[in-house]
Design an enzyme around this catalytic site. Structure first.
Site, mmCIF file in Angstrom:
data_model
loop_
_atom_site.group_PDB
_atom_site.id
_atom_site.type_symbol
_atom_site.label_atom_id
_atom_site.label_comp_id
_atom_site.label_asym_id
_atom_site.label_seq_id
_atom_site.Cartn_x
_atom_site.Cartn_y
_atom_site.Cartn_z
ATOM 1 N N LYS A 49 -4.278 -20.890 25.467
ATOM 2 C CA LYS A 49 -5.214 -19.776 25.653
ATOM 3 C C LYS A 49 -6.136 -19.708 24.437
ATOM 4 O O LYS A 49 -5.697 -19.919 23.322
ATOM 5 C CB LYS A 49 -4.463 -18.446 25.792
ATOM 6 N N GLY A 50 -7.401 -19.440 24.665
ATOM 7 C CA GLY A 50 -8.345 -19.320 23.554
ATOM 8 C C GLY A 50 -9.125 -20.582 23.269
ATOM 9 O O GLY A 50 -9.903 -20.616 22.328
ATOM 10 N N CYS A 51 -8.933 -21.603 24.076
ATOM 11 C CA CYS A 51 -9.696 -22.839 23.912
ATOM 12 C C CYS A 51 -10.858 -22.843 24.890
ATOM 13 O O CYS A 51 -10.722 -22.428 26.033
ATOM 14 C CB CYS A 51 -8.824 -24.070 24.175
ATOM 15 N N GLN A 52 -11.980 -23.360 24.419
ATOM 16 C CA GLN A 52 -13.166 -23.486 25.251
ATOM 17 C C GLN A 52 -12.918 -24.492 26.374
ATOM 18 O O GLN A 52 -13.301 -24.278 27.508
ATOM 19 C CB GLN A 52 -14.323 -23.946 24.363
ATOM 20 N N SER A 53 -12.267 -25.592 26.043
ATOM 21 C CA SER A 53 -11.932 -26.596 27.053
ATOM 22 C C SER A 53 -10.478 -26.410 27.463
ATOM 23 O O SER A 53 -9.753 -25.646 26.848
ATOM 24 C CB SER A 53 -12.148 -28.008 26.511
#
Length: 140
Positions: A49-53
């Site tokens: 969670k919290g990743c752009q990809s």
């Protein structure tokens, strides 16, 4: 090798490059050598969670050590998670929990990422530490 030894090795490797374009290329190459996660573990539960990809990380404990596999749908992100897995996979939970991540700053990675990628990097590290905490707690 200890986590610290591996981290020093990574810092040494990055110091061989003169500019960040070469370092980005190296990160992408590292992503190609990533021990890939099995398709069955590419689930929402394993997404960072919290990743752009999209980044999936799976952890297994074998003989007191934690082994990580991962994948990402972005080539640069795949390289970043490959660096983290290289540093932490095959180590004991306690060592992972106690390890610092100063090597990330030493190679200048965080400052050369976009803010969203830098946040994703922090999220990846947190997730690896959370897996270690879960295994450490389970074994007490």
């Amino acid at each position: 090798m200890t986590i610290h030894d591996i981290q020093e090795e990574i810092v040494d490797e990055f110091s061989m490059f003169d500019d960040w374009m070469q370092r980005y290329e190296y990160i992408i190459e590292l992503g190609k050598s990533l021990p890939l996660i099995e398709e069955q573990f590419k689930t929402d539960e394993n997404i960072i969670k919290g990743c752009q990809s999209k980044v999936w990380v799976h952890a297994e404990e074998k003989q007191g050590k934690i082994w990580f596999t991962a994948d990402s749908d972005a080539i640069l992100t795949k390289g970043i998670i490959a660096i983290l897995i290289r540093a932490f996979s095959g180590q004991e939970a306690k060592a992972i929990l106690e390890a610092n991540t100063d090597f990330i700053d030493a190679i200048g990675l965080k400052e050369h990422l976009s803010p969203t990628r830098a946040n994703g990097l922090v999220s990846m590290i947190k997730q690896i530490k959370m897996y270690a905490l879960a295994f450490e707690t389970k074994n007490q």
